[in-house]
Design an enzyme around this catalytic site. Structure first.
Site, PDB file in Angstrom:
ATOM      1  N   HIS A 171       0.850  -1.194   0.000  1.00  0.00           N
ATOM      2  CA  HIS A 171       0.000   0.000   0.000  1.00  0.00           C
ATOM      3  C   HIS A 171       0.884   1.241   0.000  1.00  0.00           C
ATOM      4  CE1 HIS A 171       0.782  -1.314   4.120  1.00  0.00           C
ATOM      5  NE2 HIS A 171       0.854  -0.034   4.429  1.00  0.00           N
ATOM      6  N   HIS A 196       0.983   5.239   1.170  1.00  0.00           N
ATOM      7  CA  HIS A 196       0.382   6.256   2.034  1.00  0.00           C
ATOM      8  C   HIS A 196       0.431   7.594   1.302  1.00  0.00           C
ATOM      9  CE1 HIS A 196       0.794   3.993   5.963  1.00  0.00           C
ATOM     10  NE2 HIS A 196       1.659   3.314   5.228  1.00  0.00           N
TER      11      HIS A 196
HETATM   12  P1  5GP Z   1       2.211   0.276   7.177  1.00  0.00           P
HETATM   13  O1  5GP Z   1       2.762   0.542   8.569  1.00  0.00           O
HETATM   14  O2  5GP Z   1       2.064  -1.213   6.926  1.00  0.00           O
HETATM   15  O3  5GP Z   1       2.929   0.993   6.095  1.00  0.00           O
HETATM   16  O4  5GP Z   1       0.780   0.914   7.201  1.00  0.00           O
HETATM   17  C1  5GP Z   1      -0.391   0.252   7.541  1.00  0.00           C
HETATM   18  C2  5GP Z   1      -1.451   1.307   7.758  1.00  0.00           C
HETATM   19  O5  5GP Z   1      -2.710   0.687   7.700  1.00  0.00           O
HETATM   20  C3  5GP Z   1      -1.357   1.997   9.136  1.00  0.00           C
HETATM   21  O6  5GP Z   1      -1.157   3.389   8.929  1.00  0.00           O
HETATM   22  C4  5GP Z   1      -2.693   1.678   9.803  1.00  0.00           C
HETATM   23  O7  5GP Z   1      -3.219   2.779  10.501  1.00  0.00           O
HETATM   24  C5  5GP Z   1      -3.570   1.293   8.627  1.00  0.00           C
HETATM   25  N1  5GP Z   1      -4.572   0.284   8.931  1.00  0.00           N
HETATM   26  C6  5GP Z   1      -4.368  -0.917   9.549  1.00  0.00           C
HETATM   27  N2  5GP Z   1      -5.518  -1.610   9.611  1.00  0.00           N
HETATM   28  C7  5GP Z   1      -6.460  -0.845   9.002  1.00  0.00           C
HETATM   29  C8  5GP Z   1      -7.852  -1.031   8.741  1.00  0.00           C
HETATM   30  O8  5GP Z   1      -8.458  -2.045   9.081  1.00  0.00           O
HETATM   31  N3  5GP Z   1      -8.491  -0.027   8.085  1.00  0.00           N
HETATM   32  C9  5GP Z   1      -7.845   1.118   7.700  1.00  0.00           C
HETATM   33  N4  5GP Z   1      -8.581   2.039   7.068  1.00  0.00           N
HETATM   34  N5  5GP Z   1      -6.544   1.319   7.908  1.00  0.00           N
HETATM   35  C10 5GP Z   1      -5.858   0.362   8.567  1.00  0.00           C
END
Ligand code: 5GP
Ligand code: ZN
Length: 138
Positions: A101, A103
């Site tokens: 993903h 951001h």
């Molecule tokens: P990463 O740390 O893997 O780059 O980012 C994962 C992101 O996904 C985090 O910023 C977290 O807040 C978001 N996130 C995790 N679970 C969910 C969810 O169930 N729904 C949404 N909308 N965001 C999520």
């Protein structure tokens, strides 16, 4: 290419609700549950790929186009003056959801968010050495 237990696959399949902002054939974008700033949006491919080393390169153009569209909308909706596009790969880099993903983080002048610590090379030679080392792995 879907994973039964992956939270983002479940969102893409519509099994778990999300605050959707954009969708097309390949990509879905929705608000991050825990935003750095309100409007912080995640762009995901609908298919399950763990990270940048696993996503088919051919999906890149769909993702790129979606990031451009969504980022422009986030800027307009939030009044932000800038945005960061961040993408974490693997645990050591802060990845917590192992479905790739991107951001989109709206940024405001003077918001004080510091994302990068200052690192530096000992000298120009050390920098050239590192470049050569990486290039040798291509
Ligand atoms: P990463 O740390 O893997 O780059 O980012 C994962 C992101 O996904 C985090 O910023 C977290 O807040 C978001 N996130 C995790 N679970 C969910 C969810 O169930 N729904 C949404 N909308 N965001 C999520
Ligand atoms: Zn997934």
């Amino acid at each position: 290419m879907t994973d039964a237990n992956c939270i983002f696959c479940r969102i893409a399949r519509g099994e778990i609700p999300c605050a959707k902002v954009y969708e097309d054939e390949y990509v879905l974008a929705f608000l991050d549950l825990a935003p750095v700033h309100p409007g912080h949006t995640l762009v995901i491919p609908k298919t399950h790929h763990k990270d940048m080393l696993e996503i088919p390169a051919g999906l890149g153009s769909a993702v790129f186009a979606a990031i451009q569209k969504v980022a422009a909308a986030v800027l307009e909706a939030t009044g932000a003056q800038g945005f960061n596009v961040m993408q974490n790969n693997r645990l050591a880099a802060g990845q917590t959801v192992f479905h790739i993903h991107w951001h989109i983080i709206p940024r405001f002048e003077g918001d004080g968010l510091e994302m990068w610590a200052q690192g530096k090379y000992a000298d120009g030679a050390a920098m050239q050495q590192m470049a050569a080392k990486v290039a040798a792995c291509l």
